[in-house]
Design an enzyme around this catalytic site. Structure first.
Site, mmCIF file in Angstrom:
data_model
loop_
_atom_site.group_PDB
_atom_site.id
_atom_site.type_symbol
_atom_site.label_atom_id
_atom_site.label_comp_id
_atom_site.label_asym_id
_atom_site.label_seq_id
_atom_site.Cartn_x
_atom_site.Cartn_y
_atom_site.Cartn_z
ATOM 1 N N ASP A 12 3.943 13.332 -14.463
ATOM 2 C CA ASP A 12 3.922 13.467 -16.018
ATOM 3 C C ASP A 12 2.798 12.741 -16.571
ATOM 4 O O ASP A 12 1.733 12.259 -15.798
ATOM 5 C CB ASP A 12 5.283 12.997 -16.431
ATOM 6 C CG ASP A 12 5.610 11.353 -16.357
ATOM 7 O OD1 ASP A 12 4.704 10.771 -15.951
ATOM 8 O OD2 ASP A 12 6.628 11.141 -16.843
ATOM 9 N N THR A 71 8.018 5.357 -13.542
ATOM 10 C CA THR A 71 8.906 4.531 -12.526
ATOM 11 C C THR A 71 8.748 5.393 -11.339
ATOM 12 O O THR A 71 8.978 4.720 -10.272
ATOM 13 C CB THR A 71 10.096 4.306 -13.000
ATOM 14 O OG1 THR A 71 10.785 5.497 -13.592
ATOM 15 C CG2 THR A 71 10.218 3.405 -14.329
ATOM 16 N N ILE A 73 11.124 6.980 -10.984
ATOM 17 C CA ILE A 73 12.867 7.408 -10.999
ATOM 18 C C ILE A 73 13.296 8.844 -11.332
ATOM 19 O O ILE A 73 13.843 9.509 -10.717
ATOM 20 C CB ILE A 73 13.600 6.405 -11.649
ATOM 21 C CG1 ILE A 73 13.272 4.947 -11.079
ATOM 22 C CG2 ILE A 73 15.054 6.699 -11.713
ATOM 23 C CD1 ILE A 73 13.882 3.755 -11.986
ATOM 24 N N HIS A 102 13.016 7.914 9.176
ATOM 25 C CA HIS A 102 14.472 8.352 9.119
ATOM 26 C C HIS A 102 14.953 9.575 8.315
ATOM 27 O O HIS A 102 16.074 10.111 8.553
ATOM 28 C CB HIS A 102 15.177 6.975 8.798
ATOM 29 C CG HIS A 102 15.369 5.935 9.572
ATOM 30 N ND1 HIS A 102 16.250 5.003 9.888
ATOM 31 C CD2 HIS A 102 14.699 5.930 10.860
ATOM 32 C CE1 HIS A 102 16.122 4.181 10.821
ATOM 33 N NE2 HIS A 102 15.128 4.843 11.665
ATOM 34 N N ARG A 136 19.361 11.449 15.786
ATOM 35 C CA ARG A 136 20.617 11.312 14.925
ATOM 36 C C ARG A 136 20.220 11.322 13.330
ATOM 37 O O ARG A 136 20.796 12.205 12.723
ATOM 38 C CB ARG A 136 21.359 9.883 15.167
ATOM 39 C CG ARG A 136 20.436 8.699 14.689
ATOM 40 C CD ARG A 136 21.105 7.282 15.124
ATOM 41 N NE ARG A 136 20.358 6.302 14.574
ATOM 42 C CZ ARG A 136 19.083 5.673 15.080
ATOM 43 N NH1 ARG A 136 18.599 6.367 16.198
ATOM 44 N NH2 ARG A 136 18.481 4.618 14.703
HETATM 45 C C1 RB5 Z 1 7.733 8.385 -19.478
HETATM 46 O O1 RB5 Z 1 7.918 7.474 -20.525
HETATM 47 C C2 RB5 Z 1 8.800 7.799 -18.340
HETATM 48 O O2 RB5 Z 1 10.031 7.765 -19.003
HETATM 49 C C3 RB5 Z 1 8.578 8.754 -17.265
HETATM 50 O O3 RB5 Z 1 7.361 8.612 -16.775
HETATM 51 C C4 RB5 Z 1 9.559 8.030 -16.008
HETATM 52 O O4 RB5 Z 1 9.267 6.869 -15.809
HETATM 53 C C5 RB5 Z 1 11.095 8.385 -16.040
HETATM 54 O O5 RB5 Z 1 11.619 8.309 -15.115
#
Ligand code: RB5
Length: 146
Positions: A12, A71, A73, A102, A136
């Site tokens: 992004d 992040t 995430i 793993h 495994r």
């Molecule tokens: C964008 O501001 C940010 O929220 C996105 O890049 C990301 O970190 C979301 O998990």
């Protein structure tokens, strides 16, 4: 890495700068890359690119990809919704190696606002060079797709 298929890469806006850097590094290593965007720092939803890249991997499980958001995430959450995708958020070298050994991770995710370029390069190198141990661990990942 023994795979002639182009490595998918996507980000992004928050991961754009690191994506461009990693893309240049992969090209330097003479590895084919398929850039799935974005192409600027204009704000977008990470979910769009994350799902798109993950779907390509699900459609052709021999492929590998790299996703980058702020992040890491959001991209991980998005990508792991898609069947057969094992996206691993790795902002350190140990996780990068273990996600291959793993988990047979087929998608590497990093946080462009978390790590610097040199660490990202090392993470990518280790992730591409580390083999899955099978055994495994094979049984465990098979349960995820059932
Ligand atoms: C964008 O501001 C940010 O929220 C996105 O890049 C990301 O970190 C979301 O998990």
């Amino acid at each position: 890495m023994n795979n002639s298929k182009a490595i998918l890469i996507g980000s992004d806006h928050a991961g754009y700068a690191l994506k461009e850097f990693v893309k240049a590094y992969l090209t330097e290593l003479q590895l084919p890359v398929e850039d799935c965007g974005v192409n600027s720092e204009a704000s977008v939803d990470y979910s769009d690119i994350g799902l798109q890249v993950a779907q390509k991997i699900s459609d052709d499980t021999g492929r590998r990809g790299i996703l980058i958001c702020g992040t890491g995430i959001g991209m991980s959450i998005a990508a792991n919704r898609i069947k057969s995708v094992r996206a691993a958020l790795c902002n350190d070298l140990f996780s990068a190696a273990m996600s291959r050994r793993h988990n047979d991770a087929n998608l590497l995710v990093m946080g462009g606002r978390v790590i610097g370029t040199e660490l990202a390069k090392e993470i990518v190198r280790v992730w591409l060079d580390t083999a899955f141990e099978g055994g495994r661990h094979q049984r465990r990942i098979e349960k995820l797709d059932r």
